[in-house]
Design an enzyme around this catalytic site. Structure first.
Site, short mmCIF file in Angstrom:
data_model
loop_
_atom_site.label_atom_id
_atom_site.label_comp_id
_atom_site.label_asym_id
_atom_site.label_seq_id
_atom_site.Cartn_x
_atom_site.Cartn_y
_atom_site.Cartn_z
N GLU A 1 -1.32 -6.24 8.02
CA GLU A 1 0.06 -6.00 8.44
C GLU A 1 0.38 -6.85 9.67
O GLU A 1 -0.52 -7.33 10.38
CB GLU A 1 0.23 -4.51 8.76
CG GLU A 1 1.60 -4.07 9.27
CD GLU A 1 2.73 -4.40 8.30
OE1 GLU A 1 3.04 -5.60 8.16
OE2 GLU A 1 3.32 -3.48 7.73
N HIS B 1 0.83 -1.21 0.00
CA HIS B 1 0.00 0.00 0.00
C HIS B 1 0.86 1.26 0.00
O HIS B 1 2.02 1.27 0.44
CB HIS B 1 -0.94 0.01 1.21
CG HIS B 1 -0.26 0.17 2.53
ND1 HIS B 1 0.23 1.38 2.99
CD2 HIS B 1 0.04 -0.73 3.49
CE1 HIS B 1 0.77 1.22 4.18
NE2 HIS B 1 0.68 -0.06 4.50
N HIS C 1 0.46 -5.32 2.74
CA HIS C 1 1.32 -4.55 3.63
C HIS C 1 2.75 -5.06 3.59
O HIS C 1 3.02 -6.17 3.11
CB HIS C 1 0.77 -4.64 5.06
CG HIS C 1 -0.66 -4.24 5.17
ND1 HIS C 1 -1.06 -2.98 5.57
CD2 HIS C 1 -1.80 -4.92 4.90
CE1 HIS C 1 -2.38 -2.91 5.54
NE2 HIS C 1 -2.85 -4.08 5.15
N ARG D 1 -5.96 1.30 4.33
CA ARG D 1 -4.84 1.77 3.50
C ARG D 1 -4.54 0.81 2.36
O ARG D 1 -4.14 1.24 1.27
CB ARG D 1 -3.61 2.04 4.36
CG ARG D 1 -3.10 0.87 5.19
CD ARG D 1 -2.09 1.40 6.21
NE ARG D 1 -1.42 0.35 6.99
CZ ARG D 1 -1.91 -0.18 8.10
NH1 ARG D 1 -3.09 0.21 8.57
NH2 ARG D 1 -1.21 -1.09 8.77
#
Length: 250
Positions: A88, A10, A183, A61
């Site tokens: 993440e 991202h 991520h 995100r």
């Protein structure tokens, strides 16, 4: 012949700018991150890579990065699967803390161990901490024993693997081109698996934000090649920016 696999980290987030540990905290893209996502979508168009199906995390995100990319490619209609398994790495009790202040409090050596070792997680969130994922509606369907309160990169890989085996690999074997917008650490976990990287090598790998990483795979889904897509100078600049950010975190 298997489809292509495209991995995209991202774009820059608002907490990246503030130098805060983010993890599972749901922080949006910064304006620069939106521009990175637009460029990533344009790059796939320039490379004439068509995306058939996409996967992302349940954090905005990554989701917004995917939205922007698909909008640029006029592919917003393709199937998209969101999974917590692509989140993440969970940074536990460090989430939301300023990285420089965390170093002052715990020491540079300890923080580096938490951040850059392969199998050492940071301090966990307590089960009654309001930041704990068990209080978040998006994880209501996840078995309690699978919801992390802190993770190492090794833990992150073990979380990602079931999604790879059950959902992503079958799409590739069916010949479909797969885009994964996720991520830094969930993608590093996939890179370690695909490239059979050592524990020492993977903890030093930094994936640039917003730069598509394209894999060509054989029938066993082993890499035939991998390359970042785009202008080499721009890719080098993006990698250097990630390196500087990482150094700020230590």
């Amino acid at each position: 012949m298997p489809g292509k696999l495209i991995l995209v980290r991202h774009g820059q987030s608002l907490w990246n700018l503030d130098n805060l540990f983010t993890g599972w905290t749901d922080i949006d893209l910064a304006p620069a991150g939106r521009a990175e996502a637009e460029q990533a979508g344009r790059q796939l168009l320039e490379e004439k890579i068509t995306v058939d199906v996409a996967f992302t995390s349940v954090l905005k995100r990554a989701i917004r990065t995917l939205w922007i990319m698909l909008d640029e490619m006029d592919r917003m209609w393709i199937p998209v699967e969101r999974s917590w398994r692509l989140n993440e790495r969970h940074y536990g009790a460090l989430q939301g803390l300023d990285k420089a202040q965390t170093v002052e409090r715990h020491g540079e050596a300890q923080v580096k161990i938490w951040r850059r070792s392969y199998d050492m997680p940071p301090p966990p969130l307590s089960s009654d901490d309001p930041r704990h994922p068990r209080f978040d509606a998006r994880y209501a369907g996840v078995p309690a024993g699978e919801i992390p309160s802190a993770e190492s990169l090794k833990d992150t890989l073990q979380r990602v693997l079931p999604l790879w085996n059950a959902r992503i690999a079958p799409e590739l074997r069916a010949g479909r081109n797969v885009l994964v917008a996720a991520h830094g650490n969930s993608l590093r976990a996939m890179v370690k698996m695909l490239d059979q990287m050592s524990e020492e090598a993977i903890v030093e790998l930094n994936i640039p934000t917003g730069v598509p990483l394209a894999y060509e795979l054989d029938a066993q889904l082993q890499p035939l090649s991998r390359r970042y897509l785009g202008d080499p100078a721009a890719i080098a600049a993006a990698a250097e920016a990630v390196k500087r950010q990482t150094e700020r975190k230590k």
